[in-house]
Motif scaffolding. Structure first.
Motif, short mmCIF file in Angstrom:
data_model
loop_
_atom_site.label_atom_id
_atom_site.label_comp_id
_atom_site.label_asym_id
_atom_site.label_seq_id
_atom_site.Cartn_x
_atom_site.Cartn_y
_atom_site.Cartn_z
N ILE A 123 2.83 6.38 8.07
CA ILE A 123 2.83 7.44 7.07
C ILE A 123 1.42 7.66 6.54
N ARG A 124 0.72 6.58 6.32
CA ARG A 124 -0.63 6.68 5.78
C ARG A 124 -1.56 7.40 6.75
N LEU A 138 -0.31 12.97 -1.28
CA LEU A 138 -0.32 14.17 -0.47
C LEU A 138 -1.53 14.24 0.45
N THR A 139 -2.63 13.63 0.04
CA THR A 139 -3.83 13.68 0.86
C THR A 139 -3.80 12.66 1.98
N ALA A 140 -2.84 11.76 1.94
CA ALA A 140 -2.85 10.66 2.92
C ALA A 140 -2.07 10.95 4.17
N CYS A 190 0.81 -1.21 0.00
CA CYS A 190 0.00 0.00 0.00
C CYS A 190 0.84 1.26 0.00
N VAL A 191 2.15 1.16 -0.29
CA VAL A 191 3.01 2.32 -0.17
C VAL A 191 2.56 3.47 -1.07
N ALA A 192 2.31 3.15 -2.33
CA ALA A 192 1.97 4.22 -3.26
C ALA A 192 0.73 4.97 -2.80
N ALA A 193 -0.29 4.21 -2.37
CA ALA A 193 -1.51 4.86 -1.90
C ALA A 193 -1.27 5.60 -0.59
#
Length: 441
Positions: A90-91, A18-20, A11-14
């Motif tokens: 991070i998410r 910037l919104t995450a 799920c890194v890309a998601a």
């Protein structure tokens, strides 16, 4: 200690849009380096690592040496945090200031996705001498020119051999070539009357303990890519590596080998097969010297470079290590960089931690320090680390997916499920190239 983690990081890309996650103060991917804290600034730096138990305590001590430079900065060290937890942090916007990862396989993903912030601005500003790091270590801490991590100690892999088992088999010197390794493995193997393996001269099962494609590839001269594409099928070294391992599997018998392997202890337990005298020769990292002395003092062992396919390559070794980065969204990126720089280049701190957890120092100055504790077995790894034959991880934007693909194929090939090695390697190449293409990096 490396645990060969396979963090999925699916799920890194998601997670890194910037919104995450919240933007860190002065730490955006395209911003200049954040200012270093003043000596009177009071703040708390949160550090996540995957260390535990004794190693956690020793790393915490190393982190606290930073307070000699910045006495007002409190360091909060949270252990048992793997790459999946870093990604989840991070998410959610709950990210540490500094993240330590055992998984250098993921450096391409960390850098290309923005999970770890670029460090070039800091390095240029502070005139950091990267030449203190060997080329292999520099390689596994950056991706396509984007340095998003720095090393904290390294692992180097070499051969361990049981002196008594080899002596009983009539072998007086450790093998240096593949032919000598095969001969020693056969002679040192002990079988029961029913054919069951009691002692394996060398355990060829791919993916078991440190017997892994990344670790073995350098000693076979195996190349992972060619012209920007996966190049396994076109690499004579990969063909030789698979063929050699399969030859030993056939000597033991796949079913007998699987029965034997099923009864062996876990990699980081006192029941490890080498600790129990059930394996005569193996490949492993320098940290195993400390495990053996603590958990199996009865085993008389030696270390040497792992045998190579080509005699001229003898002394080649694989290296990896713990990497440190400033995650996207870190609240104190300027102070985080100062801590990372301290842990990377402060010789006394590096040597003290190396002596405590028996990993190889990550700088040339630390490896030359008279304070570094180097016994006969550990010296093998220091000598390899100083050489120009050290090889790092193959770096891609898909984490360790390419390594998993090769390992899974190796297991299928060893079991006889894949009869055509060349065709099988071409299929693996296609699989890897397709995954990289889908990643868009």
């Amino acid at each position: 200690m490396r645990k060969h983690t396979r963090a999925a990081l699916l799920c890194v890309a998601a997670a890194l849009t910037l919104t995450a996650c919240a933007a860190g103060k002065g730490g955006g991917a395209n911003s200049d380096a954040a200012a270093a804290p003043g000596k009177d600034d009071k703040l708390t730096l949160t550090v996540w690592s995957n260390y535990s138990d004794r190693e956690y305590e020793e790393v915490t001590k190393a982190l606290k040496t930073f307070n000699k430079k910045f006495p007002n900065i409190e360091i909060k060290h949270e252990g048992s945090q793997d790459d999946d937890k870093i990604t989840a942090g991070i998410r959610s916007g709950n990210t540490p200031d500094v993240a330590l990862s055992f998984t250098t396989d993921n450096i391409g993903q960390f850098c290309s996705s923005g999970a770890f912030q670029p460090l070039k601005a800091y390095i240029d500003r502070d005139k950091v001498d990267l030449n203190q790091l060997t080329p292999a270590v520099q390689q596994y801490t950056e991706y396509k020119g984007n340095r998003c991590a720095m090393p904290m100690l390294t692992d180097v892999y070499a051969m361990y051999y049981n002196k008594d088992l080899l002596s009983t088999a009539g072998i007086t010197t450790p093998p240096k070539t593949l032919d000598e390794l095969y001969d020693a493995a056969v002679k040192a193997t002990k079988k029961a009357p029913n054919g069951d393996i009691e002692v394996a001269g060398y355990l060829p099962t791919m993916g078991f303990y440190a017997n892994r494609p990344t670790i073995l590839a350098p000693t076979f001269g195996a190349e992972w890519e060619k012209d920007g594409k996966s190049g396994l099928a076109g690499s004579p070294g990969f063909t030789e590596m698979m063929t050699f391992q399969k030859k030993l599997v056939d000597f033991y018998g796949y079913d007998a080998l699987e029965r034997f392997r099923a009864g062996l202890g876990q990699e980081y337990s006192a029941d490890h097969a080498f600790h129990q005298g059930k394996i005569a020769i193996m490949v492993d990292g320098e940290y195993r010297t400390a495990f053996l002395k603590a958990q199996a003092p009865q085993i008389k062992f030696g270390t040497a470079p792992f045998p190579t396919w080509k005699p001229a390559d003898y002394g080649t070794a694989f290296t990896t290590g713990t990497i440190m980065g400033i995650p996207k969204g870190a609240k104190n990126p300027g102070a985080a960089w100062e801590l990372i720089k301290h842990l990377t280049f402060d010789t006394d701190t590096i040597v003290g931690l190396s002596n405590a957890i028996k990993n190889v120092p990550s700088t040339k100055a630390a490896m030359e320090s008279p304070q570094l504790e180097v016994d006969e077995q550990f010296k093998t790894f220091i000598d390899l680390a100083k050489s120009d034959k050290l090889k790092g991880n193959p770096v891609t934007p898909i984490g360790d997916a390419h390594i998993k693909a090769v390992t899974d194929f190796s297991v299928s090939y060893q079991s006889g499920k894949v009869p055509d090695l060349a065709a099988g390697l071409k299929e693996v190449d296609k699989n890897i190239d397709d995954q990289i293409a889908k990643s868009g990096k």
